[in-house]
Every structure is written in structure tokens, then in C-alpha cells.
Motif scaffolding. Structure first.
Motif, PDB file in Angstrom:
ATOM      1  N   TYR A 240     -20.225 -10.038  22.277  1.00 13.18           N
ATOM      2  CA  TYR A 240     -18.725  -9.320  21.748  1.00 13.18           C
ATOM      3  C   TYR A 240     -18.216  -9.226  23.293  1.00 13.18           C
ATOM      4  N   HIS A 241     -18.665  -9.118  24.209  1.00  9.42           N
ATOM      5  CA  HIS A 241     -17.703  -8.726  25.750  1.00  9.42           C
ATOM      6  C   HIS A 241     -18.622  -9.443  26.128  1.00  9.42           C
ATOM      7  N   PHE A 242     -20.101 -10.764  26.279  1.00  7.91           N
ATOM      8  CA  PHE A 242     -20.716 -11.316  27.283  1.00  7.91           C
ATOM      9  C   PHE A 242     -19.094 -12.377  27.639  1.00  7.91           C
ATOM     10  N   ASP A 243     -18.790 -12.442  28.852  1.00  9.40           N
ATOM     11  CA  ASP A 243     -18.450 -13.547  29.642  1.00  9.40           C
ATOM     12  C   ASP A 243     -18.733 -14.113  31.097  1.00  9.40           C
ATOM     13  N   VAL A 244     -19.473 -15.624  30.702  1.00  8.89           N
ATOM     14  CA  VAL A 244     -19.889 -15.812  31.781  1.00  8.89           C
ATOM     15  C   VAL A 244     -19.706 -16.368  32.886  1.00  8.89           C
ATOM     16  N   ALA A 245     -18.403 -16.315  33.038  1.00 10.95           N
ATOM     17  CA  ALA A 245     -17.540 -16.975  34.216  1.00 10.95           C
ATOM     18  C   ALA A 245     -18.015 -16.132  35.212  1.00 10.95           C
ATOM     19  N   ARG A 246     -18.151 -14.778  34.992  1.00 13.88           N
ATOM     20  CA  ARG A 246     -19.032 -13.807  36.429  1.00 13.88           C
ATOM     21  C   ARG A 246     -19.951 -13.675  36.897  1.00 13.88           C
ATOM     22  N   PHE A 247     -20.850 -14.931  36.106  1.00 14.58           N
ATOM     23  CA  PHE A 247     -21.494 -15.427  36.882  1.00 14.58           C
ATOM     24  C   PHE A 247     -21.297 -16.603  37.314  1.00 14.58           C
ATOM     25  N   ARG A 248     -21.195 -17.769  37.319  1.00  8.46           N
ATOM     26  CA  ARG A 248     -20.497 -18.982  38.003  1.00  8.46           C
ATOM     27  C   ARG A 248     -20.609 -19.165  39.456  1.00  8.46           C
ATOM     28  N   LEU A 249     -20.848 -17.867  40.336  1.00  4.74           N
ATOM     29  CA  LEU A 249     -20.834 -17.901  41.730  1.00  4.74           C
ATOM     30  C   LEU A 249     -21.836 -17.246  42.420  1.00  4.74           C
ATOM     31  N   SER A 250     -22.885 -16.592  41.628  1.00  6.36           N
ATOM     32  CA  SER A 250     -23.883 -15.541  41.588  1.00  6.36           C
ATOM     33  C   SER A 250     -25.756 -15.639  40.779  1.00  6.36           C
ATOM     34  N   LEU A 251     -24.987 -17.225  40.391  1.00  4.71           N
ATOM     35  CA  LEU A 251     -26.300 -18.297  40.276  1.00  4.71           C
ATOM     36  C   LEU A 251     -27.127 -18.346  41.221  1.00  4.71           C
ATOM     37  N   GLY A 252     -26.804 -19.029  42.240  1.00  8.06           N
ATOM     38  CA  GLY A 252     -27.110 -19.511  43.689  1.00  8.06           C
ATOM     39  C   GLY A 252     -27.726 -21.217  43.218  1.00  8.06           C
ATOM     40  N   ASP A 253     -28.872 -21.325  43.066  1.00 10.38           N
ATOM     41  CA  ASP A 253     -30.167 -22.571  42.884  1.00 10.38           C
ATOM     42  C   ASP A 253     -30.513 -22.411  41.920  1.00 10.38           C
ATOM     43  N   THR A 254     -30.361 -21.464  41.581  1.00 10.30           N
ATOM     44  CA  THR A 254     -31.044 -21.762  39.571  1.00 10.30           C
ATOM     45  C   THR A 254     -30.210 -22.278  38.869  1.00 10.30           C
ATOM     46  N   LYS A 255     -31.329 -23.822  38.267  1.00  8.82           N
ATOM     47  CA  LYS A 255     -31.170 -24.212  37.245  1.00  8.82           C
ATOM     48  C   LYS A 255     -31.477 -24.072  35.879  1.00  8.82           C
ATOM     49  N   VAL A 256     -29.925 -24.388  35.512  1.00  8.19           N
ATOM     50  CA  VAL A 256     -29.742 -24.368  33.595  1.00  8.19           C
ATOM     51  C   VAL A 256     -29.651 -25.160  32.788  1.00  8.19           C
ATOM     52  N   VAL A 257     -30.727 -25.211  32.014  1.00  7.88           N
ATOM     53  CA  VAL A 257     -30.476 -25.466  30.957  1.00  7.88           C
ATOM     54  C   VAL A 257     -30.431 -25.614  29.645  1.00  7.88           C
ATOM     55  N   PHE A 258     -30.110 -26.419  28.486  1.00 10.22           N
ATOM     56  CA  PHE A 258     -29.610 -25.292  27.388  1.00 10.22           C
ATOM     57  C   PHE A 258     -29.823 -26.741  26.237  1.00 10.22           C
ATOM     58  N   ALA A 259     -30.357 -25.939  25.429  1.00  8.54           N
ATOM     59  CA  ALA A 259     -31.543 -27.008  24.142  1.00  8.54           C
ATOM     60  C   ALA A 259     -31.354 -26.431  23.349  1.00  8.54           C
ATOM     61  N   VAL A 285     -28.361 -28.407  34.566  1.00  9.61           N
ATOM     62  CA  VAL A 285     -28.443 -29.357  34.985  1.00  9.61           C
ATOM     63  C   VAL A 285     -28.818 -30.557  34.228  1.00  9.61           C
ATOM     64  N   SER A 286     -29.223 -29.480  32.226  1.00 13.00           N
ATOM     65  CA  SER A 286     -28.581 -30.621  31.362  1.00 13.00           C
ATOM     66  C   SER A 286     -28.786 -29.520  30.040  1.00 13.00           C
ATOM     67  N   VAL A 287     -27.890 -30.471  29.362  1.00 14.46           N
ATOM     68  CA  VAL A 287     -27.243 -30.146  27.729  1.00 14.46           C
ATOM     69  C   VAL A 287     -27.287 -31.201  26.795  1.00 14.46           C
ATOM     70  N   ASP A 288     -28.283 -31.645  27.006  1.00 14.73           N
ATOM     71  CA  ASP A 288     -28.804 -32.745  25.920  1.00 14.73           C
ATOM     72  C   ASP A 288     -30.459 -32.928  25.249  1.00 14.73           C
ATOM     73  N   LEU A 289     -31.053 -31.769  25.675  1.00 13.47           N
ATOM     74  CA  LEU A 289     -32.369 -31.612  24.801  1.00 13.47           C
ATOM     75  C   LEU A 289     -31.869 -30.918  23.102  1.00 13.47           C
ATOM     76  N   ARG A 290     -32.296 -31.319  21.818  1.00 11.60           N
ATOM     77  CA  ARG A 290     -32.090 -31.085  20.765  1.00 11.60           C
ATOM     78  C   ARG A 290     -33.598 -30.542  20.338  1.00 11.60           C
ATOM     79  N   THR A 291     -33.291 -29.690  19.217  1.00  9.75           N
ATOM     80  CA  THR A 291     -34.683 -29.451  18.866  1.00  9.75           C
ATOM     81  C   THR A 291     -34.360 -29.466  17.364  1.00  9.75           C
ATOM     82  N   GLU A 292     -34.128 -31.314  17.332  1.00  7.89           N
ATOM     83  CA  GLU A 292     -34.176 -31.793  15.561  1.00  7.89           C
ATOM     84  C   GLU A 292     -34.966 -32.006  15.033  1.00  7.89           C
ATOM     85  N   GLY A 293     -35.178 -31.046  13.634  1.00  9.32           N
ATOM     86  CA  GLY A 293     -36.255 -30.980  12.728  1.00  9.32           C
ATOM     87  C   GLY A 293     -36.813 -29.983  12.595  1.00  9.32           C
TER      88      GLY A 293
END
Length: 332
Positions: A240-259, A285-293
Motif C-alpha cells: 500500500y505504501h510502496f513508492d518505487v520513485a524513491r529508488f530511481r537513483l539508488s540502484l546504480g548499475d543493477t539491471k532490472v527485467v520485468f516479465a 533493460v527489458s519489459v517484453d518477456l511474457r509467461t503466456e500459457g
């Protein structure tokens, strides 16, 4: 005389009915009391946050200082977390050893989770960290990665499995809104009540599950190994209280992939996908992977291992090259 006989019979029936009602009421009261005691016992058994290893001899030999750590989703027990991780083992073990973050039944405490992760890195002298965020666990993984970087411990990659980027990505707002209000009012929800709700919620969303999955997932919430109500309520509050904007400048070179899955009935695939990309533009770096099926469509590696192993393998091929030589070696 006949009327007197009927009156006596009615009095006898009333006495028997009252006795039965009293016994039923007493049994129900005892059941609720026993349930509350059971809840406290469960909390007592798992009060400490722990990192639970999933042993794999080949991965241990190849990657002694590398770890994939899975952050379980909402209402996920320690056992189910290991089940999920084991379902992904054939793919994850190609890059690292594996472990699950076991949340404390005293409630979700991010400071405690970060401290536990920090000790784990130091104890095993880890060189590379990869995080798998299972549903809501993706939110936790992002914050933990940001706070570990402040301590000089970078996370190479975070794979978000159907993770909401904010509470607005959760389709059924009423579901966790009510739980948050109860938690903030100091009310604990008994396990039996929670189990009844779980069954009803899953039947309403029958199109996302088989009947076998409905029964199994409901019984998990009645198991003595289930997460405590306090943990679930604190997880709800965290979402309920999560705010992802707080971490915009805090992850350095960490890659993030959404599936995710366009048919997801729990988290809005479109808004979550765009939310992560918009909020963490330097890391996603990617939001295009899907778990279709997959069925259920939301974050279900344990039910659809081959679908999810394919996604993990694609991520690793693209973003986690197999270490060669000693050029990458470093201890945090």
C-alpha cells in the motif's frame, strides 16, 4: 391432559435445543480460541528472518560465491518459496547457487531483511548477487538492492515476476485495503477466517486456476506452516505504501527485467510493465518477456515450471554471461 403432554414435550424439546445450541456455541468459541493460540505458535516458530538454501551440488561446485535469492510473494510460506525456487532450479542453477528469503512471522521488517542479507553476503563471501522478485517480492527485492548498494554490495540483476510497481497495479484494491485498515487498527485476522476468505476469493477467480489449485492454495493458508496473519497484514501495508520513485537513483548499475502475463487477473500487466519502465529508466533493460500459457497467469512458477524456466534462461543468456577466468572476482 393432552395439552399438558404437548406442553411437556415442547419444554423437553426446547431444553434439548438449548443444550445443543450451547454446545455448538461453546465448540465454536473453543475453535476460535484454539485458532488464535495456533497463530501465536506459528509466529513463535518462525520469529527470525532467515535465508533458506536450496542445495544443488553442481551449482555449489561451479559457483561457490554466487547466489540467486528469491523474494517470495504475498502470503507465500517458507515451504512454498522453496517449492517455487526448486521449480526454477534447472535454469537458475546455470548461473549461481540458490536461496529463499524467509520473512519473519512477526511481520515484514525491511531493516531486518536488509541486515539478514548483509550478514549472508559477509558469511559466504559472495561475489555476485541476483534477485528474483516473485510478485510482491519484486518490490522488496528492489528496496533491498538499493539499500545493499548503500553498504557497498551491488546486485547484478533483479528479475521481476509479475510484480506490481505500486498499489495501483493491484486489480482488487478492496482485497488489501481492508487488510491494511485492520492492521493499522491493531486487529489480527484468525487463520480460519483467512482460509474461508481465501477459498471464496479463489472461487470468484476460478478462470485463473484449476479446482486442484484452488483446493491446494486454500489449504496452504490453513496449514500450521502458513504465514502468520501479522506477516500478511504487514505485507499488505508494504504494498500500500510502496513508492518505487524513491529508488530511481539508488540502484546504480543493477539491471532490472520485468516479465508478466497479459491475462494476469491479480496485477495489471500493462500498468505494472509501464510503471517499472517509467520509474526506473536507468535500470530497466527489458519489459517484453511474457509467461503466456501459464495457469494461474499470475506469478506461478511452481505450477508452470517449463514456462518460467524458459523466461529465466532467456534473461540469463542476455544479461548474465557465464563467468570466465578471474576477471570478475571480487568480495563485497
Amino acid at each position: 391432559m393432552h395439552d399438558d403432554g404437548e406442553a411437556l414435550q415442547r419444554a423437553y424439546d426446547f431444553r434439548e435445543s438449548s443444550r445443543r445450541s450451547f454446545l455448538i456455541g461453546s465448540a465454536a468459541t473453543a475453535l476460535v480460541a484454539a485458532d488464535l493460540v495456533t497463530t501465536r505458535v506459528i509466529q513463535g516458530r518462525r520469529e527470525a528472518t532467515r535465508i533458506l538454501p536450496l542445495d544443488d551440488e553442481e551449482a555449489r561446485a561451479r559457483f561457490p560465491n554466487d547466489r540467486w535469492v528469491l523474494f517470495p510473494g504475498y502470503k507465500t510460506s517458507w515451504e512454498e518459496g522453496l517449492w517455487i525456487l526448486n521449480s526454477l532450479r534447472p535454469a537458475l542453477s546455470r548461473r549461481a547457487q540458490m536461496a529463499v528469503m524467509g520473512y519473519s512471522n512477526r511481520g515484514l521488517d525491511i531493516n531486518n531483511v536488509v541486515a539478514t542479507m548483509n550478514r549472508y553476503v559477509e558469511n559466504f563471501r559472495l561475489e555476485r548477487l541476483y534477485f528474483y522478485g516473485h510478485s510482491f517480492g519484486g518490490m522488496v527485492a528492489v528496496e533491498v538492492a538499493a539499500r545493499l548498494r548503500d553498504r557497498g554490495i551491488p546486485v547484478e540483476l533483479i528479475l521481476l515476476d509479475s510484480s506490481p510497481s505500486s498499489r495501483y497495479d493491484v486489480r482488487d484494491q478492496r482485497m488489501f485495503d481492508g487488510v491494511v485498515r485492520l492492521y493499522e487498527a491493531g486487529v489480527r485476522v484468525p487463520i480460519s477466517v483467512r482460509g474461508t476468505y481465501e477459498l471464496g476469493e479463489r472461487i470468484v477467480h476460478k478462470n485463473e486456476r484449476t479446482w486442484s489449485q484452488i483446493v491446494d492454495q486454500t489449504l496452504e493458508q490453513l496449514s500450521p506452516l502458513a504465514p502468520s496473519s501479522e506477516l500478511i497484514q504487514t505485507q499488505s501495508s508494504y504494498i500500500y505504501h510502496f513508492d518505487v520513485a524513491r529508488f530511481r537513483l539508488s540502484l546504480g548499475d543493477t539491471k532490472v527485467v520485468f516479465a508478466g502475463n497479459p491475462d494476469d487477473g491479480v496485477v495489471d500487466y500493462a500498468t505494472a510493465r509501464s510503471g517499472w519502465a517509467r520509474s526506473l529508466p536507468d535500470n530497466v533493460v527489458s519489459v517484453d518477456l511474457r509467461t503466456e500459457g501459464a495457469l494461474p497467469a499470475h506469478a506461478s512458477p511452481q505450477w508452470n515450471p517449463l514456462v518460467y524456466q524458459g523466461v529465466v534462461s532467456a534473461v540469463q543468456r542476455e544479461y548474465i554471461p557465464v563467468p570466465r577466468g578471474g576477471g570478475w572476482k571480487r568480495f563485497f
